[in-house]
Design an enzyme around this catalytic site. Structure first.
Site, mmCIF file in Angstrom:
data_model
loop_
_atom_site.group_PDB
_atom_site.id
_atom_site.type_symbol
_atom_site.label_atom_id
_atom_site.label_comp_id
_atom_site.label_asym_id
_atom_site.label_seq_id
_atom_site.Cartn_x
_atom_site.Cartn_y
_atom_site.Cartn_z
ATOM 1 N N CYS A 58 14.284 42.574 -22.465
ATOM 2 C CA CYS A 58 14.092 43.880 -21.816
ATOM 3 C C CYS A 58 14.921 44.955 -22.516
ATOM 4 O O CYS A 58 16.118 45.080 -22.271
ATOM 5 C CB CYS A 58 14.474 43.787 -20.344
ATOM 6 S SG CYS A 58 14.322 45.362 -19.476
ATOM 7 N N CYS A 94 16.458 47.560 -20.216
ATOM 8 C CA CYS A 94 17.651 47.102 -19.482
ATOM 9 C C CYS A 94 18.871 47.048 -20.402
ATOM 10 O O CYS A 94 19.954 47.460 -20.028
ATOM 11 C CB CYS A 94 17.459 45.692 -18.917
ATOM 12 S SG CYS A 94 15.887 45.322 -18.196
ATOM 13 N N ASP A 95 18.703 46.486 -21.579
ATOM 14 C CA ASP A 95 19.861 46.107 -22.391
ATOM 15 C C ASP A 95 20.046 46.926 -23.679
ATOM 16 O O ASP A 95 21.061 46.786 -24.352
ATOM 17 C CB ASP A 95 19.753 44.617 -22.779
ATOM 18 C CG ASP A 95 19.775 43.721 -21.544
ATOM 19 O OD1 ASP A 95 20.427 44.104 -20.559
ATOM 20 O OD2 ASP A 95 19.137 42.657 -21.565
#
Ligand code: NDP
Length: 314
Positions: free
Chosen positions: A136, A139-140
């Site tokens: 992701c 997200c990261d």
């Protein structure tokens, strides 16, 4: 074999499931929620979540899920550690069977079983999970500012993730197993036009390496041909974008699914093809797949279930 009756069973414990539990509990529906194989869902495998509204300093994914869980418990949700192994939606009340053989007869069901990112199946993917390997970028990606990363895949997701990461990272490699991108033309052009994205066509990943954190990947170009060429790239992040698999195996033949296996929502609500069964989160969303959108649809599904119960005087 224990049999119980309830107004609502929620299957799944990501942001969608817990949010549905918060709303259903506050509506006095007294839902029973089964957490499934991975209590807390996909967010428990990520590190810090910085884009969930209400956490200006960010929050660890596992903490966010624990907070949502506690919030649902506070309003009386019956949260159980267990897996639903079978459902019978052929008549109401619906029959839901857990892995300990408990049978629950439910007036409504909210399916929030999520989706799982596909991985390549390399042994080192698990070893470096959270230490350089992610599925992701939204997200990261932020943790790779100024660093070098690779994205695997040739579809729209891979292109989108590469473009997103190219705004943060110094260099992005896009590892594509064929000699073309499957993504839409507009996405392909954007990727090809980006100076800091290098597309490695005809390339597969053989393995990953590093001490504590990920340091690089072993790649092969033109595998199995006379042009075969093995080489390494040094990277700090390795992002999988080879698709998601919705967790709908037990609903096959029982709910309408699309050709990718996602639950079809025929109307403007969270109602599925079976009256009284609702779906929320990634299991019914192949597009947005964000924690906040999952939570939003969890709220909608609980409100839909509440209306359904009122209409059916249950
Ligand atoms: P796709 O199925 O479209 O693409 C998956 C990609 O991963 C393909 O390039 C595939 O390669 C590659 N792949 C699969 N398995 C492996 C493997 N083992 N090793 C290496 N590569 C592999 O998935 P997406 O998640 O990209 O997209 C899903 C759907 O969502 C699509 O319909 C897409 O159009 C849509 N979408 C739309 C967006 C938008 O419109 N903005 C954004 C994101 C997704 P190969 O081509 O060789 O099969």
């Amino acid at each position: 074999m224990a049999t119980e009756n309830t107004k609502c069973v929620i299957i799944g414990s990501g942001p969608a499931g817990y949010t549905a539990a918060i709303y259903a509990s506050r509506a006095n529906i007294s839902p029973i929620l089964y957490e499934g194989i991975q209590p807390g869902g996909q967010l428990t495998t990520t590190s810090e979540v910085e884009n969930f509204p209400g956490y200006p300093e960010g929050v660890m994914g596992s903490q966010l899920m624990e907070d949502l869980r506690r919030q649902a418990l506070r309003f009386g949700a019956d949260i159980r550690n267990g897996i639903i192994k079978d459902v019978d939606f052929s008549e109401r009340p619906f029959k839901v069977t857990a892995d300990d053989n408990t049978v629950i007869l439910a007036d409504t069901v909210i399916v929030a079983t999520g989706a799982s990112a596909r991985y390549l199946g390399l042994p080192d993917e698990q070893r470096f999970a959270g230490l350089g390997v992610s599925a992701c970028a939204t997200c990261d990606g932020f943790f790779y500012r100024g660093k070098t990363v690779a994205v695997v895949g040739g579809g729209d997701t891979a292109c989108e993730e590469s473009l997103y990461l190219s705004g943060l990272a110094k260099q992005v490699y896009l590892i594509v197993r064929k000699d073309f991108l499957r993504a839409s033309k507009v996405m392909q052009k954007r990727v090809m036009d980006k100076e800091n994205i290098t597309v490695l066509f005809n390339t597969n990943t053989l393995g990953l390496f590093g001490e504590e954190f990920l340091e690089g990947a072993h790649l092969v170009e033109f595998a199995g041909t006379d042009k075969e060429h093995k080489f390494d790239i040094n990277i700090d992040g390795f992002f999988l974008a080879i698709g998601h698999k919705p967790n709908t195996d037990i609903f096959r033949g029982k709910l309408e699914l699309d050709d990718q296996g996602y639950i079809v929502l025929p109307g403007k609500s969270q109602a599925t093809s079976v009256e009284g069964v609702f779906a929320a989160g990634d299991v019914a969303d192949s597009h947005y797949q964000q924690a906040i959108t999952a939570a939003g649809t969890g709220c909608r599904a609980a409100l839909d279930a509440e209306h359904f119960l009122m209409e059916h005087q249950q």
